[in-house]
Scaffold this active site. Structure first.
Site, PDB file in Angstrom:
ATOM      1  N   GLN A  17      18.748  71.086   9.422  1.00 29.82           N
ATOM      2  CA  GLN A  17      19.063  71.894  10.600  1.00 29.82           C
ATOM      3  C   GLN A  17      19.729  73.201  10.155  1.00 29.82           C
ATOM      4  OE1 GLN A  17      20.879  69.205  13.866  1.00 29.82           O
ATOM      5  NE2 GLN A  17      21.222  68.134  11.938  1.00 29.82           N
ATOM      6  N   ASN A  18      20.052  73.287   8.890  1.00 33.54           N
ATOM      7  CA  ASN A  18      20.793  74.439   8.378  1.00 33.54           C
ATOM      8  C   ASN A  18      19.863  75.620   8.129  1.00 33.54           C
ATOM      9  OD1 ASN A  18      22.898  72.637   8.393  1.00 33.54           O
ATOM     10  ND2 ASN A  18      22.806  72.221   6.203  1.00 33.54           N
TER      11      ASN A  18
ATOM     12  N   HIS B 280      15.464  74.801  12.012  1.00 32.30           N
ATOM     13  CA  HIS B 280      16.070  75.877  12.794  1.00 32.30           C
ATOM     14  C   HIS B 280      15.935  77.247  12.132  1.00 32.30           C
ATOM     15  CE1 HIS B 280      18.805  72.570  14.666  1.00 32.30           C
ATOM     16  NE2 HIS B 280      17.606  72.600  15.222  1.00 32.30           N
TER      17      HIS B 280
ATOM     18  N   SER C 165      26.519  66.126  13.272  1.00 34.45           N
ATOM     19  CA  SER C 165      27.196  65.462  14.387  1.00 34.45           C
ATOM     20  C   SER C 165      26.175  64.829  15.325  1.00 34.45           C
ATOM     21  CB  SER C 165      28.048  66.472  15.154  1.00 34.45           C
ATOM     22  OG  SER C 165      27.225  67.569  15.552  1.00 34.45           O
TER      23      SER C 165
ATOM     24  N   GLU D 163      33.313  61.569   9.280  1.00 36.77           N
ATOM     25  CA  GLU D 163      33.784  60.954  10.540  1.00 36.77           C
ATOM     26  C   GLU D 163      32.598  60.255  11.203  1.00 36.77           C
ATOM     27  OE1 GLU D 163      35.037  64.388  12.765  1.00 36.77           O
ATOM     28  OE2 GLU D 163      32.975  64.924  13.281  1.00 36.77           O
TER      29      GLU D 163
HETATM   30  C1  BV8 Z   1      15.230  73.375  22.715  1.00 35.60           C
HETATM   31  C2  BV8 Z   1      20.190  77.837  14.390  1.00 35.60           C
HETATM   32  C3  BV8 Z   1      13.908  73.558  24.612  1.00 35.60           C
HETATM   33  C4  BV8 Z   1      20.923  79.057  14.793  1.00 35.60           C
HETATM   34  C5  BV8 Z   1      20.880  75.999  15.825  1.00 35.60           C
HETATM   35  C6  BV8 Z   1      17.867  67.445  25.038  1.00 35.60           C
HETATM   36  C7  BV8 Z   1      16.578  67.616  24.514  1.00 35.60           C
HETATM   37  C8  BV8 Z   1      16.149  68.858  24.072  1.00 35.60           C
HETATM   38  C9  BV8 Z   1      17.024  69.966  24.110  1.00 35.60           C
HETATM   39  C10 BV8 Z   1      18.291  69.781  24.622  1.00 35.60           C
HETATM   40  C11 BV8 Z   1      18.723  68.550  25.085  1.00 35.60           C
HETATM   41  N1  BV8 Z   1      19.998  68.690  25.528  1.00 35.60           N
HETATM   42  C12 BV8 Z   1      20.388  69.965  25.345  1.00 35.60           C
HETATM   43  C13 BV8 Z   1      19.371  70.656  24.816  1.00 35.60           C
HETATM   44  C14 BV8 Z   1      19.419  72.055  24.481  1.00 35.60           C
HETATM   45  C15 BV8 Z   1      19.892  72.304  23.062  1.00 35.60           C
HETATM   46  C16 BV8 Z   1      20.883  71.302  22.565  1.00 35.60           C
HETATM   47  O1  BV8 Z   1      20.537  70.361  21.860  1.00 35.60           O
HETATM   48  N2  BV8 Z   1      22.146  71.542  22.897  1.00 35.60           N
HETATM   49  C17 BV8 Z   1      23.205  70.662  22.435  1.00 35.60           C
HETATM   50  C18 BV8 Z   1      24.420  71.501  22.015  1.00 35.60           C
HETATM   51  C19 BV8 Z   1      23.543  69.702  23.568  1.00 35.60           C
HETATM   52  N3  BV8 Z   1      18.747  72.322  22.170  1.00 35.60           N
HETATM   53  C20 BV8 Z   1      18.076  73.481  22.053  1.00 35.60           C
HETATM   54  O2  BV8 Z   1      18.339  74.468  22.701  1.00 35.60           O
HETATM   55  C21 BV8 Z   1      16.932  73.498  21.050  1.00 35.60           C
HETATM   56  N4  BV8 Z   1      15.782  74.044  21.723  1.00 35.60           N
HETATM   57  O3  BV8 Z   1      15.490  72.260  23.010  1.00 35.60           O
HETATM   58  O4  BV8 Z   1      14.354  74.147  23.395  1.00 35.60           O
HETATM   59  C22 BV8 Z   1      12.568  74.079  24.858  1.00 35.60           C
HETATM   60  C23 BV8 Z   1      11.507  73.197  24.857  1.00 35.60           C
HETATM   61  C24 BV8 Z   1      10.256  73.685  25.161  1.00 35.60           C
HETATM   62  C25 BV8 Z   1      10.067  75.052  25.406  1.00 35.60           C
HETATM   63  C26 BV8 Z   1      11.157  75.935  25.350  1.00 35.60           C
HETATM   64  C27 BV8 Z   1      12.426  75.459  25.075  1.00 35.60           C
HETATM   65  C28 BV8 Z   1      17.229  74.431  19.888  1.00 35.60           C
HETATM   66  C29 BV8 Z   1      18.383  73.897  19.090  1.00 35.60           C
HETATM   67  C30 BV8 Z   1      18.564  74.730  17.830  1.00 35.60           C
HETATM   68  C31 BV8 Z   1      19.772  75.622  17.992  1.00 35.60           C
HETATM   69  N5  BV8 Z   1      20.012  76.353  16.723  1.00 35.60           N
HETATM   70  N6  BV8 Z   1      21.025  76.677  14.688  1.00 35.60           N
HETATM   71  C32 BV8 Z   1      22.017  79.381  13.817  1.00 35.60           C
HETATM   72  O5  BV8 Z   1      22.318  78.565  12.917  1.00 35.60           O
HETATM   73  O6  BV8 Z   1      22.572  80.462  13.966  1.00 35.60           O
HETATM   74  S1  BV8 Z   1      21.806  74.618  16.093  1.00 35.60           S
HETATM   75  C33 BV8 Z   1      23.130  74.505  15.051  1.00 35.60           C
HETATM   76  O7  BV8 Z   1      23.694  73.209  15.310  1.00 35.60           O
HETATM   77  C34 BV8 Z   1      22.836  74.488  13.567  1.00 35.60           C
HETATM   78  O8  BV8 Z   1      21.480  74.461  13.225  1.00 35.60           O
HETATM   79  C35 BV8 Z   1      23.481  73.190  13.136  1.00 35.60           C
HETATM   80  O9  BV8 Z   1      22.970  72.672  11.978  1.00 35.60           O
HETATM   81  C36 BV8 Z   1      23.147  72.389  14.326  1.00 35.60           C
HETATM   82  C37 BV8 Z   1      23.678  71.034  14.480  1.00 35.60           C
HETATM   83  O10 BV8 Z   1      25.015  71.025  14.132  1.00 35.60           O
HETATM   84  P1  BV8 Z   1      25.382  70.144  12.843  1.00 35.60           P
HETATM   85  O11 BV8 Z   1      24.491  70.579  11.719  1.00 35.60           O
HETATM   86  O12 BV8 Z   1      25.353  68.714  13.208  1.00 35.60           O
HETATM   87  O13 BV8 Z   1      26.802  70.677  12.521  1.00 35.60           O
HETATM   88  P2  BV8 Z   1      28.166  70.245  13.236  1.00 35.60           P
HETATM   89  O14 BV8 Z   1      29.170  71.302  12.918  1.00 35.60           O
HETATM   90  O15 BV8 Z   1      27.906  69.876  14.660  1.00 35.60           O
HETATM   91  O16 BV8 Z   1      28.568  68.902  12.486  1.00 35.60           O
HETATM   92  C38 BV8 Z   1      28.891  68.926  11.109  1.00 35.60           C
HETATM   93  C39 BV8 Z   1      29.105  67.489  10.704  1.00 35.60           C
HETATM   94  O17 BV8 Z   1      29.362  67.463   9.305  1.00 35.60           O
HETATM   95  C40 BV8 Z   1      30.317  66.836  11.381  1.00 35.60           C
HETATM   96  O18 BV8 Z   1      29.932  65.557  11.862  1.00 35.60           O
HETATM   97  C41 BV8 Z   1      31.339  66.694  10.232  1.00 35.60           C
HETATM   98  O19 BV8 Z   1      32.108  65.519  10.356  1.00 35.60           O
HETATM   99  C42 BV8 Z   1      30.420  66.588   9.046  1.00 35.60           C
HETATM  100  N7  BV8 Z   1      31.009  67.008   7.766  1.00 35.60           N
HETATM  101  C43 BV8 Z   1      31.884  68.028   7.551  1.00 35.60           C
HETATM  102  N8  BV8 Z   1      32.138  68.115   6.216  1.00 35.60           N
HETATM  103  C44 BV8 Z   1      31.385  67.143   5.597  1.00 35.60           C
HETATM  104  C45 BV8 Z   1      30.672  66.439   6.586  1.00 35.60           C
HETATM  105  N9  BV8 Z   1      29.838  65.417   6.297  1.00 35.60           N
HETATM  106  C46 BV8 Z   1      29.710  65.077   4.983  1.00 35.60           C
HETATM  107  N10 BV8 Z   1      30.364  65.713   3.979  1.00 35.60           N
HETATM  108  C47 BV8 Z   1      31.206  66.742   4.257  1.00 35.60           C
HETATM  109  N11 BV8 Z   1      31.853  67.359   3.231  1.00 35.60           N
END
Ligand code: BV8
Ligand code: ZN
Length: 246
Positions: free
Chosen positions: A100-101, A118, A188, A214
């Site tokens: 996803q990165n 992404h 997450s 976590e």
């Molecule tokens: C879409 C690029 C529709 C940009 C990103 C249900 C179904 C479908 C869609 C949705 C839905 N509900 C809501 C939606 C809409 C939305 C969505 O999912 N929203 C969420 C917030 C609820 N989804 C969308 O909009 C997607 N598009 O569905 O389009 C559509 C369909 C048809 C036609 C037209 C439209 C698009 C989603 C993509 C968004 N872009 N990134 C950029 O980077 O600038 S998302 C962004 O979040 C990043 O890519 C990131 O990677 C991603 C996910 O976050 P995580 O990678 O999980 O990172 P996070 O910080 O959350 O967590 C980090 C984890 O690491 C933590 O758990 C932590 O504990 C852990 N950690 C920390 N340190 C360590 C570690 N683990 C191990 N070792 C360590 N050292």
């Protein structure tokens, strides 16, 4: 670290390993995660900036945010977690990375098969004629970069509300369908449709391992967890696997 008998057996006979990675795999490279408090930039949350309407309203602000992140990513190095994932290719016949990165670190680590769900922060394109402009260096003082056709240039990343690249998502789903062991690392599990992929893998019989510091939304479907940094767990686990697959 100890491997359970079940995981040992799975890893001993596995042919295809799939990694789904999120921002957490790059945390040890110094790249801020999205939902940790270091993920905020000025007072904005990523969701406020990573969408097309925010870009059209204020392209300079969104470009500044991406330049801030590009600067961090260009200074960052792949960490032992990225390197171990690449080195799984020395032990298993088939390894697929689904990330996803947008930080390019799996590519820089040398992994062979990477699905960037992404997009990639080092790629850009014109919103009008779609011409590609990779590795742009944008001076903060300037206005947002424009294409020779006059259109605004945007980062080639998938913003909220935008579709994921069809072919990449299809390839990722197919990989999930043939995964023997499926690792969920540093995510997450809140962003869809990426977060649906572990369910696809599980439905086809993959053994799910979560590596995270976590528990997350994906924890309830994991068969096993390693609550420790990915950069610590993965190299150690790889050395144990080399021994059991000799
Ligand atoms: C879409 C690029 C529709 C940009 C990103 C249900 C179904 C479908 C869609 C949705 C839905 N509900 C809501 C939606 C809409 C939305 C969505 O999912 N929203 C969420 C917030 C609820 N989804 C969308 O909009 C997607 N598009 O569905 O389009 C559509 C369909 C048809 C036609 C037209 C439209 C698009 C989603 C993509 C968004 N872009 N990134 C950029 O980077 O600038 S998302 C962004 O979040 C990043 O890519 C990131 O990677 C991603 C996910 O976050 P995580 O990678 O999980 O990172 P996070 O910080 O959350 O967590 C980090 C984890 O690491 C933590 O758990 C932590 O504990 C852990 N950690 C920390 N340190 C360590 C570690 N683990 C191990 N070792 C360590 N050292
Ligand atoms: Zn153009």
């Amino acid at each position: 670290m100890k491997l359970t008998d079940r995981l040992t057996n799975k890893l001993k006979h596995a042919e295809h390993i799939v990694f789904l990675t999120g921002a957490g795999i790059s945390a040890e490279s110094g790249v801020p995660t999205f939902r940790g408090n270091e993920g905020l930039w000025r007072k904005f949350s990523p969701a406020e900036l990573a969408n097309f309407s925010a870009f059209m309203q204020n392209p300079d602000l969104v470009w500044e945010w991406y330049e801030y992140r590009r600067h961090i990513v260009r200074e960052a190095l792949p960490n032992p977690g990225h390197i171990a994932i690449k080195n799984f290719e020395e032990v298993f016949p088939k390894v697929t990375v689904i990330t996803q990165n947008v930080d390019n670190l799996h590519t820089r680590a040398g992994s062979s098969v990477i699905n960037e769900l992404h997009g990639n922060i080092e790629r850009n394109y014109c919103i009008r004629c779609k011409k590609r402009y990779d590795y742009i260096v944008f001076e903060r003082s300037e206005d947002s970069p424009r294409c020779e056709c006059g259109g605004l240039i945007r980062p080639d990343v998938v913003w909220f509300g935008e579709e994921l690249p069809h072919d990449i998502f299809k390839n990722s789903e197919n990989a999930c369908r043939s995964a023997d062991v499926f690792f969920m690392i540093g995510t997450s599990g809140v962003v869809f449709p990426a977060a649906a992929l572990p369910y696809t893998a599980r439905g086809e019989g993959a053994y799910l391992i979560e590596i995270n510091i976590e528990s997350t939304d994906l924890s309830q479907i994991a068969d096993e967890h390693f609550f420790a940094p990915a950069g610590v767990v993965l190299p150690e686990m790889l050395e144990m696997i080399r021994t059991l697959r000799q």
